[in-house]
Design a protein around this motif. Sequence first.
Motif, mmCIF file in Angstrom:
data_model
loop_
_atom_site.group_PDB
_atom_site.id
_atom_site.type_symbol
_atom_site.label_atom_id
_atom_site.label_comp_id
_atom_site.label_asym_id
_atom_site.label_seq_id
_atom_site.Cartn_x
_atom_site.Cartn_y
_atom_site.Cartn_z
ATOM 1 N N TYR A 7 0.830 -1.189 0.000
ATOM 2 C CA TYR A 7 0.000 0.000 0.000
ATOM 3 C C TYR A 7 0.871 1.248 0.000
ATOM 4 C CZ TYR A 7 -3.477 3.435 1.463
ATOM 5 O OH TYR A 7 -4.290 4.529 1.521
ATOM 6 N N GLY A 9 0.492 5.112 0.791
ATOM 7 C CA GLY A 9 -0.346 6.197 1.291
ATOM 8 C C GLY A 9 0.249 7.529 0.892
ATOM 9 N N LYS A 10 -0.222 8.598 1.521
ATOM 10 C CA LYS A 10 0.262 9.930 1.156
ATOM 11 C C LYS A 10 1.660 10.199 1.704
ATOM 12 C CE LYS A 10 -3.479 12.078 2.666
ATOM 13 N NZ LYS A 10 -4.342 10.939 3.054
ATOM 14 N N ALA A 11 2.013 9.532 2.798
ATOM 15 C CA ALA A 11 3.330 9.804 3.399
ATOM 16 C C ALA A 11 4.126 8.548 3.759
ATOM 17 C CB ALA A 11 3.163 10.660 4.648
ATOM 18 N N LYS A 12 3.463 7.394 3.725
ATOM 19 C CA LYS A 12 4.167 6.154 4.072
ATOM 20 C C LYS A 12 3.845 5.081 3.042
ATOM 21 C CE LYS A 12 2.361 5.640 8.376
ATOM 22 N NZ LYS A 12 1.340 6.688 8.404
ATOM 23 N N LEU A 14 3.813 0.743 2.717
ATOM 24 C CA LEU A 14 3.866 -0.487 3.494
ATOM 25 C C LEU A 14 4.235 -1.653 2.580
ATOM 26 C CD1 LEU A 14 0.652 -0.028 5.658
ATOM 27 C CD2 LEU A 14 3.010 0.326 6.341
ATOM 28 N N LEU A 23 4.872 -5.964 8.771
ATOM 29 C CA LEU A 23 5.051 -5.156 7.559
ATOM 30 C C LEU A 23 6.235 -4.219 7.757
ATOM 31 C CD1 LEU A 23 1.334 -4.030 6.918
ATOM 32 C CD2 LEU A 23 2.566 -5.879 5.748
ATOM 33 N N HIS A 68 1.442 -1.127 17.287
ATOM 34 C CA HIS A 68 1.976 -2.011 16.241
ATOM 35 C C HIS A 68 3.501 -1.950 16.087
ATOM 36 C CE1 HIS A 68 1.945 1.144 12.738
ATOM 37 N NE2 HIS A 68 2.400 1.649 13.868
ATOM 38 N N VAL A 80 6.493 -3.109 11.626
ATOM 39 C CA VAL A 80 5.276 -2.979 12.440
ATOM 40 C C VAL A 80 4.444 -4.255 12.318
ATOM 41 C CG1 VAL A 80 5.186 -0.456 12.163
ATOM 42 C CG2 VAL A 80 3.911 -1.914 10.561
ATOM 43 N N LYS A 81 3.565 -4.469 13.288
ATOM 44 C CA LYS A 81 2.638 -5.599 13.184
ATOM 45 C C LYS A 81 1.608 -5.278 12.111
ATOM 46 C CE LYS A 81 2.974 -7.425 17.812
ATOM 47 N NZ LYS A 81 2.929 -6.698 19.088
ATOM 48 N N LEU A 83 -1.827 -4.919 10.677
ATOM 49 C CA LEU A 83 -3.169 -4.729 11.231
ATOM 50 C C LEU A 83 -4.193 -4.637 10.108
ATOM 51 C CD1 LEU A 83 -2.486 -1.867 13.862
ATOM 52 C CD2 LEU A 83 -2.276 -4.340 14.193
ATOM 53 N N MET A 85 -6.875 -2.263 9.322
ATOM 54 C CA MET A 85 -7.189 -0.936 9.852
ATOM 55 C C MET A 85 -8.700 -0.660 9.917
ATOM 56 S SD MET A 85 -4.175 -0.012 10.582
ATOM 57 C CE MET A 85 -4.426 1.660 11.179
ATOM 58 N N LYS A 122 -12.238 8.025 7.502
ATOM 59 C CA LYS A 122 -10.998 8.141 6.732
ATOM 60 C C LYS A 122 -11.350 8.007 5.259
ATOM 61 C CE LYS A 122 -6.406 6.091 6.648
ATOM 62 N NZ LYS A 122 -5.590 7.268 6.445
ATOM 63 N N GLU A 178 -5.008 6.226 14.622
ATOM 64 C CA GLU A 178 -5.734 5.192 13.876
ATOM 65 C C GLU A 178 -5.485 3.857 14.550
ATOM 66 O OE1 GLU A 178 -4.989 5.133 9.643
ATOM 67 O OE2 GLU A 178 -4.880 7.317 9.596
ATOM 68 N N ASP A 190 -0.654 2.940 12.649
ATOM 69 C CA ASP A 190 -0.278 4.123 11.877
ATOM 70 C C ASP A 190 0.934 4.839 12.472
ATOM 71 O OD1 ASP A 190 -0.934 5.398 9.423
ATOM 72 O OD2 ASP A 190 -1.530 7.144 10.577
ATOM 73 N N GLU A 191 0.787 6.101 12.864
ATOM 74 C CA GLU A 191 1.975 6.844 13.306
ATOM 75 C C GLU A 191 1.607 7.893 14.348
ATOM 76 O OE1 GLU A 191 3.367 10.210 10.559
ATOM 77 O OE2 GLU A 191 2.033 9.115 9.218
HETATM 78 P P1 ADP Z 1 -2.881 7.950 4.123
HETATM 79 O O1 ADP Z 1 -3.569 6.614 4.080
HETATM 80 O O2 ADP Z 1 -3.605 8.884 5.004
HETATM 81 O O3 ADP Z 1 -2.564 8.470 2.779
HETATM 82 P P2 ADP Z 1 -0.187 7.126 4.992
HETATM 83 O O4 ADP Z 1 0.737 7.542 3.914
HETATM 84 O O5 ADP Z 1 0.217 7.384 6.377
HETATM 85 O O6 ADP Z 1 -1.561 7.829 4.914
HETATM 86 O O7 ADP Z 1 -0.473 5.600 4.743
HETATM 87 C C1 ADP Z 1 -0.348 4.638 5.657
HETATM 88 C C2 ADP Z 1 -1.504 3.684 5.505
HETATM 89 O O8 ADP Z 1 -1.176 2.477 6.162
HETATM 90 C C3 ADP Z 1 -2.763 4.220 6.164
HETATM 91 O O9 ADP Z 1 -3.870 3.902 5.338
HETATM 92 C C4 ADP Z 1 -2.861 3.442 7.461
HETATM 93 O O10 ADP Z 1 -4.193 3.259 7.872
HETATM 94 C C5 ADP Z 1 -2.196 2.137 7.101
HETATM 95 N N1 ADP Z 1 -1.510 1.476 8.215
HETATM 96 C C6 ADP Z 1 -0.834 2.069 9.216
HETATM 97 N N2 ADP Z 1 -0.328 1.172 10.073
HETATM 98 C C7 ADP Z 1 -0.678 -0.060 9.593
HETATM 99 C C8 ADP Z 1 -0.444 -1.406 10.027
HETATM 100 N N3 ADP Z 1 0.253 -1.665 11.112
HETATM 101 N N4 ADP Z 1 -0.984 -2.411 9.287
HETATM 102 C C9 ADP Z 1 -1.696 -2.138 8.164
HETATM 103 N N5 ADP Z 1 -1.941 -0.896 7.700
HETATM 104 C C10 ADP Z 1 -1.436 0.137 8.401
#
Ligand code: ADP
Length: 242
Positions: A7, A9-12, A14, A23, A68, A80-81, A83, A85, A122, A178, A190-191
């Motif tokens: 996945y 996301g906007k800043a991270k 996985l 993960l 996590h 991280v574990k 999850l 979400m 979200k 989250e 999350d973070e």
């Molecule tokens: P966004 O989804 O707001 O664009 P991010 O770039 O922070 O933001 O993306 C991280 C995504 O990973 C988020 O959707 C968040 O819900 C999800 N996430 C965070 N921690 C975990 C985890 N431990 N297991 C699975 N998904 C996670």
Amino acid sequence: MSQKLLYTGKAKSLYTTENDDQLLCVFRNDTSAFDGERIEQLERKGMVNNHFNAFIMQKLQQAGVPNHFVKLESDTASIVKRLKMIPVECVVRNYAAGSICRRLGIESGLKLEPPTFEFFLKNDALHDPMINESHIMTFKWATPEDVALMKQQAFAVNKVLIELFQQAGLILVDYKLEFGRHGHGLMLGDEFTPDGCRIWDAETKKVLDKDRFRKNMGDVVEAYEEVALRLGIHLPQVSSPA
Ligand code: ADP
Ligand code: UDP
């Protein structure tokens, strides 16, 4: 090592790891505002946020708030574990700022006693609308037990972090959390970084969080680094020019 991007996301980002239950979470320099309408690269931000998040998550674990975080993997990534979400954001506010001021006409900086708790859906396309427990039940985003646990854990986080920031001469104004399902339970995921909370200097009220980016105030990562330094977070040094 077989790593698959799961996945972005906007800043991270996985990635899967060899362990199905874990993960790799990579903190990127991308910085977004207004539900992703504005995105910029801020040098060092991924590294600062990765270390910041590791420090806070470990403090929370030591204080009995499960989450996590497993371990730092590199300067910009942590294990991280994995999850499942819950698609809601939990916001706790100790002082009024941001959307509560716009929504309710509250003066910015007002101390909120007791602190407030809010749920948001979200969903960037819908601009993360505010929701209540009734919506969460009706649309089956989480169970009543999940809701009770998210609230309880969100305030447990507040107890630990208000004091941690206070000791560094900082005010924890508000923050977004989250949660996700792990086995039969639920835990914080999350973070926790200045991207998702508001932090002010206790004396001067200088803004030290992502509002610097939202409001074009400059020195965004410098402010994150100042908070990290004051909390005692060890960050790798900037390499000096050759
Ligand atoms: P966004 O989804 O707001 O664009 P991010 O770039 O922070 O933001 O993306 C991280 C995504 O990973 C988020 O959707 C968040 O819900 C999800 N996430 C965070 N921690 C975990 C985890 N431990 N297991 C699975 N998904 C996670
Ligand atoms: N927040 C976040 N992600 C979101 C929405 C909010 O991390 O999608 C954080 C935000 O940084 C602040 C807190 O949650 O610390 C409360 O945000 P608010 O509702 O005031 O929204 P904003 O004014 O930032 O849009």
